[in-house]
Design a protein around this motif. Structure first.
Motif, PDB file in Angstrom:
ATOM      1  N   LEU A 165     -10.168 -26.833 -17.898  1.00 36.15           N
ATOM      2  CA  LEU A 165      -8.807 -27.381 -17.985  1.00 36.15           C
ATOM      3  C   LEU A 165      -8.236 -27.393 -19.397  1.00 36.15           C
ATOM      4  CD1 LEU A 165      -9.232 -30.404 -15.527  1.00 36.15           C
ATOM      5  CD2 LEU A 165      -8.459 -28.079 -15.018  1.00 36.15           C
ATOM      6  N   GLU A 166      -8.908 -26.746 -20.325  1.00 34.49           N
ATOM      7  CA  GLU A 166      -8.490 -26.796 -21.737  1.00 34.49           C
ATOM      8  C   GLU A 166      -7.015 -26.451 -21.955  1.00 34.49           C
ATOM      9  OE1 GLU A 166      -9.907 -25.140 -26.110  1.00 34.49           O
ATOM     10  OE2 GLU A 166     -10.939 -24.494 -24.312  1.00 34.49           O
ATOM     11  N   PRO A 167      -6.445 -25.433 -21.292  1.00 35.71           N
ATOM     12  CA  PRO A 167      -5.039 -25.087 -21.576  1.00 35.71           C
ATOM     13  C   PRO A 167      -4.033 -26.147 -21.134  1.00 35.71           C
ATOM     14  CG  PRO A 167      -6.192 -23.284 -20.455  1.00 35.71           C
ATOM     15  CD  PRO A 167      -7.050 -24.487 -20.324  1.00 35.71           C
ATOM     16  N   ILE A 168      -4.451 -27.059 -20.257  1.00 36.32           N
ATOM     17  CA  ILE A 168      -3.491 -28.017 -19.689  1.00 36.32           C
ATOM     18  C   ILE A 168      -3.926 -29.469 -19.840  1.00 36.32           C
ATOM     19  CG2 ILE A 168      -2.679 -26.334 -17.988  1.00 36.32           C
ATOM     20  CD1 ILE A 168      -4.378 -27.878 -15.895  1.00 36.32           C
ATOM     21  N   ASP A 177      -0.451 -36.171  -8.670  1.00 34.76           N
ATOM     22  CA  ASP A 177      -0.349 -37.620  -8.847  1.00 34.76           C
ATOM     23  C   ASP A 177      -1.692 -38.290  -9.097  1.00 34.76           C
ATOM     24  OD1 ASP A 177       2.374 -37.483  -8.543  1.00 34.76           O
ATOM     25  OD2 ASP A 177       2.359 -38.041  -6.417  1.00 34.76           O
ATOM     26  N   ASP A 178      -2.787 -37.652  -8.668  1.00 36.76           N
ATOM     27  CA  ASP A 178      -4.109 -38.241  -8.888  1.00 36.76           C
ATOM     28  C   ASP A 178      -4.609 -38.060 -10.316  1.00 36.76           C
ATOM     29  OD1 ASP A 178      -4.817 -35.557  -9.008  1.00 36.76           O
ATOM     30  OD2 ASP A 178      -5.932 -35.562  -7.119  1.00 36.76           O
ATOM     31  N   ASN A 179      -3.864 -37.287 -11.102  1.00 36.29           N
ATOM     32  CA  ASN A 179      -4.197 -37.015 -12.507  1.00 36.29           C
ATOM     33  C   ASN A 179      -5.550 -36.316 -12.658  1.00 36.29           C
ATOM     34  OD1 ASN A 179      -3.308 -37.059 -15.192  1.00 36.29           O
ATOM     35  ND2 ASN A 179      -4.498 -38.887 -15.678  1.00 36.29           N
ATOM     36  N   LEU A 180      -6.002 -35.664 -11.593  1.00 39.83           N
ATOM     37  CA  LEU A 180      -7.266 -34.941 -11.619  1.00 39.83           C
ATOM     38  C   LEU A 180      -7.095 -33.462 -11.297  1.00 39.83           C
ATOM     39  CD1 LEU A 180      -9.559 -37.456  -9.664  1.00 39.83           C
ATOM     40  CD2 LEU A 180      -9.628 -36.979 -12.127  1.00 39.83           C
ATOM     41  N   HIS A 181      -6.204 -33.179 -10.353  1.00 35.43           N
ATOM     42  CA  HIS A 181      -6.067 -31.797  -9.863  1.00 35.43           C
ATOM     43  C   HIS A 181      -4.776 -31.161 -10.369  1.00 35.43           C
ATOM     44  CE1 HIS A 181      -8.751 -33.781  -6.889  1.00 35.43           C
ATOM     45  NE2 HIS A 181      -9.407 -32.634  -7.032  1.00 35.43           N
ATOM     46  N   PRO A 182      -4.864 -29.972 -10.945  1.00 31.54           N
ATOM     47  CA  PRO A 182      -3.672 -29.302 -11.484  1.00 31.54           C
ATOM     48  C   PRO A 182      -2.676 -28.913 -10.393  1.00 31.54           C
ATOM     49  CG  PRO A 182      -5.671 -28.393 -12.439  1.00 31.54           C
ATOM     50  CD  PRO A 182      -6.095 -29.255 -11.292  1.00 31.54           C
ATOM     51  N   VAL A 183      -1.407 -28.902 -10.767  1.00 31.82           N
ATOM     52  CA  VAL A 183      -0.336 -28.475  -9.857  1.00 31.82           C
ATOM     53  C   VAL A 183      -0.297 -26.948  -9.807  1.00 31.82           C
ATOM     54  CG1 VAL A 183       1.038 -30.555 -10.266  1.00 31.82           C
ATOM     55  CG2 VAL A 183       1.377 -28.541 -11.720  1.00 31.82           C
ATOM     56  N   ALA A 184       0.491 -26.438  -8.878  1.00 28.77           N
ATOM     57  CA  ALA A 184       0.569 -24.987  -8.683  1.00 28.77           C
ATOM     58  C   ALA A 184       1.040 -24.257  -9.942  1.00 28.77           C
ATOM     59  CB  ALA A 184       1.485 -24.671  -7.506  1.00 28.77           C
ATOM     60  N   SER A 185       2.020 -24.831 -10.628  1.00 27.12           N
ATOM     61  CA  SER A 185       2.581 -24.146 -11.795  1.00 27.12           C
ATOM     62  C   SER A 185       1.586 -24.029 -12.948  1.00 27.12           C
ATOM     63  CB  SER A 185       3.842 -24.871 -12.271  1.00 27.12           C
ATOM     64  OG  SER A 185       3.547 -26.203 -12.659  1.00 27.12           O
ATOM     65  N   ALA A 186       0.508 -24.823 -12.916  1.00 24.75           N
ATOM     66  CA  ALA A 186      -0.506 -24.765 -13.975  1.00 24.75           C
ATOM     67  C   ALA A 186      -1.596 -23.747 -13.680  1.00 24.75           C
ATOM     68  CB  ALA A 186      -1.140 -26.138 -14.162  1.00 24.75           C
ATOM     69  N   GLN A 187      -1.677 -23.290 -12.441  1.00 31.67           N
ATOM     70  CA  GLN A 187      -2.780 -22.418 -12.044  1.00 31.67           C
ATOM     71  C   GLN A 187      -2.820 -21.069 -12.775  1.00 31.67           C
ATOM     72  OE1 GLN A 187      -5.294 -23.457  -9.961  1.00 31.67           O
ATOM     73  NE2 GLN A 187      -4.272 -25.451  -9.899  1.00 31.67           N
TER      74      GLN A 187
END
Length: 203
Positions: A165-168, A177-187
């Motif tokens: 997850l370093e880039p984000i 919202d869980d602050n754990l899993h990246p959203v689609a736009s971050a993939q």
């Protein structure tokens, strides 16, 4: 008899060579690789598969990631996945759920070691993808957690991406919202980050 045999032999000689089976990249991960909360096509693994299909003919991606998976689960599944998919490259992205549960570091390391050893024994190259834990777990645990990945990569001589997850990591808007899993736009950023270490293995 010879007159009948010759045309058959000539015909066999002209037969096109059998197509080589695609070489496989096997991804063994948790919800971060399974695309939790996303459409099937949006996760970084799916985006990587699309890139490979376009730029690396003869390769395919099998995503064997499971949301909630621990290193113990991965270690229990690795032999079956290796036998079923016969991968040329194995990407191991596990450990986050161990860390969030505060599981013993030695246990996580042993499980990852088993996965790497089995993968190498099968003839596959390995990319180990690391994670980091939040500071509330304590400095000793978080440092030891991170060190597991670098130590295993050095021990086995395999490729390492220290932190998926370093880039984000510092961008709150990149997470659900869980602050754990990246959203689609971050993939796409995760895909490009992993690609820096994965691409050299696809040769």
């Amino acid at each position: 008899m010879l007159a009948v045999a010759f045309p058959a032999a000539a015909q066999a000689a002209k037969a096109p060579p059998a197509a080589q089976p695609a070489r496989t990249v096997l991804v063994m991960g948790d919800s971060l690789s399974a695309g939790y909360g996303l459409a099937a096509s949006q996760g970084w693994v799916s985006l990587t598969a699309d890139r490979i299909a376009k730029t690396k003919p003869g390769w395919r991606v099998v995503n064997a990631s499971i949301s909630g998976e621990t290193t113990a689960g991965g270690a229990a599944r690795i032999d079956g996945e290796l036998k079923r998919n016969k991968p040329a490259v194995v990407v191991i992205e596990l450990g986050a759920n161990d860390g969030l549960r505060g599981l013993p570091l030695a246990q996580s390391r042993a499980n990852l070691d088993r996965m790497i050893t089995a993968s190498k024994k099968s003839g596959a190259k390995v990319l180990l993808i690391g994670m980091r834990m939040p500071p509330n777990l304590g400095r000793e645990y978080t440092q030891g957690f991170s060190d597991n990945y670098s130590a295993l990569a050095k021990q086995h001589g395999v490729a390492l991406l220290p932190f998926l997850l370093e880039p984000i990591a510092t961008d709150r808007t990149a997470f659900q919202d869980d602050n754990l899993h990246p959203v689609a736009s971050a993939q796409p950023k995760l895909r490009d980050h992993v690609w820096t270490q994965l691409a050299p293995l696809l040769r």
